[in-house]
Design an enzyme around this catalytic site. Structure first.
Site, PDB file in Angstrom:
ATOM      1  N   LEU A  35       0.827  -1.217   0.000  1.00 42.56           N
ATOM      2  CA  LEU A  35       0.000   0.000   0.000  1.00 42.56           C
ATOM      3  C   LEU A  35       0.860   1.265   0.000  1.00 42.56           C
ATOM      4  O   LEU A  35       2.039   1.221   0.394  1.00 42.56           O
ATOM      5  CB  LEU A  35      -0.868   0.016   1.266  1.00 42.56           C
ATOM      6  CG  LEU A  35      -1.979  -1.033   1.356  1.00 42.56           C
ATOM      7  CD1 LEU A  35      -2.560  -1.027   2.778  1.00 42.56           C
ATOM      8  CD2 LEU A  35      -3.067  -0.764   0.322  1.00 42.56           C
ATOM      9  N   SER A  36       0.271   2.365  -0.387  1.00 44.32           N
ATOM     10  CA  SER A  36       0.928   3.658  -0.249  1.00 44.32           C
ATOM     11  C   SER A  36       1.225   3.882   1.244  1.00 44.32           C
ATOM     12  O   SER A  36       0.356   3.653   2.089  1.00 44.32           O
ATOM     13  CB  SER A  36      -0.004   4.761  -0.772  1.00 44.32           C
ATOM     14  OG  SER A  36       0.586   6.017  -0.585  1.00 44.32           O
ATOM     15  N   GLY A  39       5.972   1.548   3.101  1.00 37.00           N
ATOM     16  CA  GLY A  39       7.424   1.617   3.311  1.00 37.00           C
ATOM     17  C   GLY A  39       8.258   1.153   2.124  1.00 37.00           C
ATOM     18  O   GLY A  39       9.457   0.923   2.264  1.00 37.00           O
ATOM     19  N   SER A  41       9.377   2.731  -0.677  1.00 44.36           N
ATOM     20  CA  SER A  41      10.473   3.638  -1.068  1.00 44.36           C
ATOM     21  C   SER A  41      11.566   3.652  -0.009  1.00 44.36           C
ATOM     22  O   SER A  41      12.762   3.580  -0.329  1.00 44.36           O
ATOM     23  CB  SER A  41       9.973   5.076  -1.233  1.00 44.36           C
ATOM     24  OG  SER A  41       8.938   5.114  -2.148  1.00 44.36           O
ATOM     25  N   SER A 108       1.754  -1.597  -7.318  1.00 48.73           N
ATOM     26  CA  SER A 108       1.455  -2.792  -8.140  1.00 48.73           C
ATOM     27  C   SER A 108       0.333  -3.619  -7.484  1.00 48.73           C
ATOM     28  O   SER A 108       0.578  -4.727  -7.013  1.00 48.73           O
ATOM     29  CB  SER A 108       2.715  -3.624  -8.410  1.00 48.73           C
ATOM     30  OG  SER A 108       3.559  -3.762  -7.301  1.00 48.73           O
TER      31      SER A 108
HETATM   32  N1  PPS Z   1      -5.159   7.202  -6.734  1.00 48.03           N
HETATM   33  C1  PPS Z   1      -3.958   6.874  -6.259  1.00 48.03           C
HETATM   34  N2  PPS Z   1      -3.748   5.600  -5.761  1.00 48.03           N
HETATM   35  C2  PPS Z   1      -2.541   5.277  -5.279  1.00 48.03           C
HETATM   36  N3  PPS Z   1      -1.470   6.119  -5.255  1.00 48.03           N
HETATM   37  C3  PPS Z   1      -1.627   7.367  -5.737  1.00 48.03           C
HETATM   38  C4  PPS Z   1      -2.867   7.788  -6.254  1.00 48.03           C
HETATM   39  N4  PPS Z   1      -2.744   9.079  -6.665  1.00 48.03           N
HETATM   40  C5  PPS Z   1      -1.468   9.440  -6.423  1.00 48.03           C
HETATM   41  N5  PPS Z   1      -0.784   8.417  -5.871  1.00 48.03           N
HETATM   42  C6  PPS Z   1       0.658   8.481  -5.578  1.00 48.03           C
HETATM   43  O1  PPS Z   1       1.256   7.670  -6.586  1.00 48.03           O
HETATM   44  C7  PPS Z   1       2.080   6.667  -6.008  1.00 48.03           C
HETATM   45  C8  PPS Z   1       1.709   5.283  -6.561  1.00 48.03           C
HETATM   46  O2  PPS Z   1       2.204   5.115  -7.838  1.00 48.03           O
HETATM   47  P1  PPS Z   1       2.521   3.660  -8.390  1.00 48.03           P
HETATM   48  O3  PPS Z   1       3.068   3.864  -9.756  1.00 48.03           O
HETATM   49  O4  PPS Z   1       3.334   2.933  -7.408  1.00 48.03           O
HETATM   50  O5  PPS Z   1       1.046   3.017  -8.444  1.00 48.03           O
HETATM   51  S1  PPS Z   1       0.573   1.713  -9.208  1.00 48.03           S
HETATM   52  O6  PPS Z   1       1.575   0.659  -8.976  1.00 48.03           O
HETATM   53  O7  PPS Z   1       0.433   2.017 -10.624  1.00 48.03           O
HETATM   54  O8  PPS Z   1      -0.730   1.372  -8.602  1.00 48.03           O
HETATM   55  C9  PPS Z   1       1.801   6.670  -4.544  1.00 48.03           C
HETATM   56  O9  PPS Z   1       3.107   6.601  -3.999  1.00 48.03           O
HETATM   57  P2  PPS Z   1       3.518   5.653  -2.779  1.00 48.03           P
HETATM   58  O10 PPS Z   1       2.883   6.337  -1.601  1.00 48.03           O
HETATM   59  O11 PPS Z   1       5.022   5.753  -2.766  1.00 48.03           O
HETATM   60  O12 PPS Z   1       3.048   4.271  -2.987  1.00 48.03           O
HETATM   61  C10 PPS Z   1       1.104   7.951  -4.248  1.00 48.03           C
HETATM   62  O13 PPS Z   1       2.011   8.906  -3.744  1.00 48.03           O
HETATM   63  N1  ADP Z   2       9.730  -0.723   9.083  1.00 48.37           N
HETATM   64  C1  ADP Z   2       9.543   0.294   8.265  1.00 48.37           C
HETATM   65  N2  ADP Z   2       9.934   0.215   6.961  1.00 48.37           N
HETATM   66  C2  ADP Z   2       9.716   1.252   6.118  1.00 48.37           C
HETATM   67  N3  ADP Z   2       9.127   2.424   6.450  1.00 48.37           N
HETATM   68  C3  ADP Z   2       8.737   2.559   7.738  1.00 48.37           C
HETATM   69  C4  ADP Z   2       8.913   1.513   8.682  1.00 48.37           C
HETATM   70  N4  ADP Z   2       8.430   1.927   9.859  1.00 48.37           N
HETATM   71  C5  ADP Z   2       7.974   3.179   9.667  1.00 48.37           C
HETATM   72  N5  ADP Z   2       8.162   3.577   8.395  1.00 48.37           N
HETATM   73  C6  ADP Z   2       7.768   4.907   7.867  1.00 48.37           C
HETATM   74  O1  ADP Z   2       6.671   4.722   6.981  1.00 48.37           O
HETATM   75  C7  ADP Z   2       6.729   5.685   5.926  1.00 48.37           C
HETATM   76  C8  ADP Z   2       6.727   4.927   4.619  1.00 48.37           C
HETATM   77  O2  ADP Z   2       6.754   5.834   3.540  1.00 48.37           O
HETATM   78  P1  ADP Z   2       7.273   5.400   2.116  1.00 48.37           P
HETATM   79  O3  ADP Z   2       8.584   4.700   2.216  1.00 48.37           O
HETATM   80  O4  ADP Z   2       7.197   6.619   1.234  1.00 48.37           O
HETATM   81  O5  ADP Z   2       6.160   4.325   1.695  1.00 48.37           O
HETATM   82  P2  ADP Z   2       5.662   3.908   0.240  1.00 48.37           P
HETATM   83  O6  ADP Z   2       6.808   4.089  -0.714  1.00 48.37           O
HETATM   84  O7  ADP Z   2       5.227   2.489   0.378  1.00 48.37           O
HETATM   85  O8  ADP Z   2       4.517   4.847  -0.059  1.00 48.37           O
HETATM   86  C9  ADP Z   2       7.987   6.498   6.133  1.00 48.37           C
HETATM   87  O9  ADP Z   2       7.639   7.688   6.790  1.00 48.37           O
HETATM   88  C10 ADP Z   2       8.843   5.609   7.055  1.00 48.37           C
HETATM   89  O10 ADP Z   2       9.707   6.340   7.890  1.00 48.37           O
END
Ligand code: PPS
Ligand code: ADP
Length: 203
Positions: A35-36, A39, A41, A108
């Site tokens: 999920l977004s 963790g 990234s 994904s």
């Molecule tokens: N509608 C919606 N749903 C999910 N995420 C959203 C959406 N709009 C913008 N974002 C931002 O885009 C990041 C996800 O992009 P991805 O390319 O990883 O998504 S996917 O694999 O195609 O589903 C995601 O980043 P991460 O938080 O790093 O996962 C979000 O910051």
């Molecule tokens: N065990 C862990 N592994 C990765 N991130 C963690 C963990 N525990 C807490 N976090 C926090 O969760 C957040 C994850 O954000 P991010 O890495 O951008 O997630 P994603 O790329 O899945 O959206 C960051 O603020 C990070 O510091």
């Protein structure tokens, strides 16, 4: 829709095996899914730092970054997510051909699309890692404030809210980012790679 016609494949003069031999390590994809806010990234970058320290050539492909460039024509419909993941599968394959370890950090959300990426790469070059974290915890973290916007209806089709996330059924590895720290999760991934002889143990 594939448009392959009148196109001939050229064999590379320097092979993937040549490059791996010169690098003294294998090349493969670590495919992080979750999920977004789970963790992906953070973990991709921490593992990348450790691989770099160990002289393992690596590169992080991150959803947010790729969507600024290569995939800036794609949104978040199911179809666009599918195309996003297909392209990342193909780009990852090129990196693996170049002898590089690739870390991908994309939600994904669809099993079928992840399986297609696995097919593009081949099973021995594709490791699916489930970055497991409950929705409530991701929502509490909300590092970019996107869940709050999604709950208010300001972002549509947000994963976990009004767009599905299909959990991996048999990932190669799972990290639980709710109950383990970033350092612990990183060490677990590195140990897993060592146990599979994909990277060398530290001397
Ligand atoms: N509608 C919606 N749903 C999910 N995420 C959203 C959406 N709009 C913008 N974002 C931002 O885009 C990041 C996800 O992009 P991805 O390319 O990883 O998504 S996917 O694999 O195609 O589903 C995601 O980043 P991460 O938080 O790093 O996962 C979000 O910051
Ligand atoms: N065990 C862990 N592994 C990765 N991130 C963690 C963990 N525990 C807490 N976090 C926090 O969760 C957040 C994850 O954000 P991010 O890495 O951008 O997630 P994603 O790329 O899945 O959206 C960051 O603020 C990070 O510091």
């Amino acid at each position: 829709m594939s448009q392959i016609q009148n196109i001939t494949w050229h064999q590379a003069a320097v092979s993937k095996e040549d490059r791996r031999t010169q690098n003294a390590h294998h090349s493969f994809v670590i495919w992080l899914t979750g999920l977004s806010g789970s963790g992906k990234s953070t973990l991709a970058n921490e593992v990348a730092k450790e691989l770099f320290r160990r002289q393992v050539k690596n590169y992080v492909l991150d959803g947010d970054n790729i969507r600024h460039g290569l995939n800036n024509d794609l949104g978040f419909s199911d179809e666009d997510r599918k195309e996003n993941i297909r392209r990342i599968g193909e780009v990852s394959k090129l990196f693996v051909d170049s002898g590089t370890v690739v870390l991908t950090a994309f939600i994904s959300p669809f099993k079928e699309d992840r399986d297609q990426a696995r097919q593009i790469l081949g099973s021995d070059e594709f490791l699916e890692i489930f970055v497991k974290c409950p929705l409530e915890e991701c929502e509490n973290r909300d590092p970019k404030g996107l869940y709050q916007k999604a709950r208010k209806g300001e972002i549509k089709a947000f994963t976990g809210i009004d767009s599905p996330y299909e959990e991996p059924e048999s990932p190669e590895f799972t990290v639980d980012t709710k109950s383990s720290t970033i350092e612990e999760c990183t060490a677990e991934v590195i140990s897993f790679l060592e146990s599979k002889n994909l990277i060398k143990r530290k001397e």
